[in-house]
Each structure stands twice: as C-alpha cells, then as structure tokens.
Motif scaffolding. Structure first.
Motif: not given
Ligand SMILES: C=C(O[C@@H]1C=C(C(=O)O)C=C[C@H]1O)C(=O)O
Length: 87
Positions: A25, A32, A36, A43-45, A49, A52, A77, A80, A84
């Motif tokens: 993961r 990703i 981006k 980065l933050y979406d 999130e 998920i 998250l 993650s 990143q």
């Molecule tokens: C990996 C991403 O970036 C960030 C990390 C995510 C994750 O670890 O799943 C989800 C959303 C984003 O905040 C993504 O946008 O998919």
C-alpha cells in the motif's frame, strides 16, 4: 501445544500478511504522490480519504468492529501521508 501458542502462531501469520499488504500500500501511495507532484496536485485528498474510511467497512462480517476499523484506517492514512511527504 497450548491453545494460546496455537492462537499466537495464527496471529503471527496475520501480522506477516498485514506487513506485506501495508508495504504494498505504501509503495502504491508513493507512486501516486510522485504522479501528483509531477502534475502539481496537492497530496491530501479529503474526499478520497472519506471514501476509503467508509468503503473499507463494507468488507466487515461483523459491523460491531466498524469503529475500530475506521480508527485503524485513519491511522493508516496518516502514516501513508507522512511516508509520501518524507520519501
Ligand atoms: C495516495 C493518495 O494520496 C493521499 C493518501 C491516500 C492514501 O494513502 O490512500 C489517500 C488520499 C490522499 O490524501 C491518493 O490520493 O490516492
């Protein structure tokens, strides 16, 4: 073998699978993040999130565990995004 030892062996097997999947993961999330960055997207979406956190609970057999899984995924998250940012 004591029952506790048998159960701990099962937990050790689960932990191995968890580590392998979390590592996969993190690798995917990093890919990703690179994409981006290339496209100058933040980065933050938040929307993704939320999806998920809600969607992962669908896989539960026992919905009494829902809040625990939500908390777990909030941590995943958060870790993650740290990964990143730092890689
Ligand atoms: C990996 C991403 O970036 C960030 C990390 C995510 C994750 O670890 O799943 C989800 C959303 C984003 O905040 C993504 O946008 O998919």
């Amino acid at each position: 073998m004591e029952k506790i030892d048998i159960l701990r062996e099962e937990i050790d097997k689960c932990d191995k699978q968890i580590v392998e999947l979390i590592e996969k993961r993190l690798d995917l999330a990093l890919e990703i993040a690179h994409s981006k960055k290339d496209n100058e997207i933040s980065l933050y979406d938040e929307k993704r999130e939320k999806e998920i956190i809600n969607n992962t609970c669908i896989f539960l057999k026992d919905l009494n565990k829902k809040n625990y899984i939500k908390e777990l995924f909030k941590s995943i998250l958060s870790i993650s995004k740290e990964y990143q940012k730092n890689m």
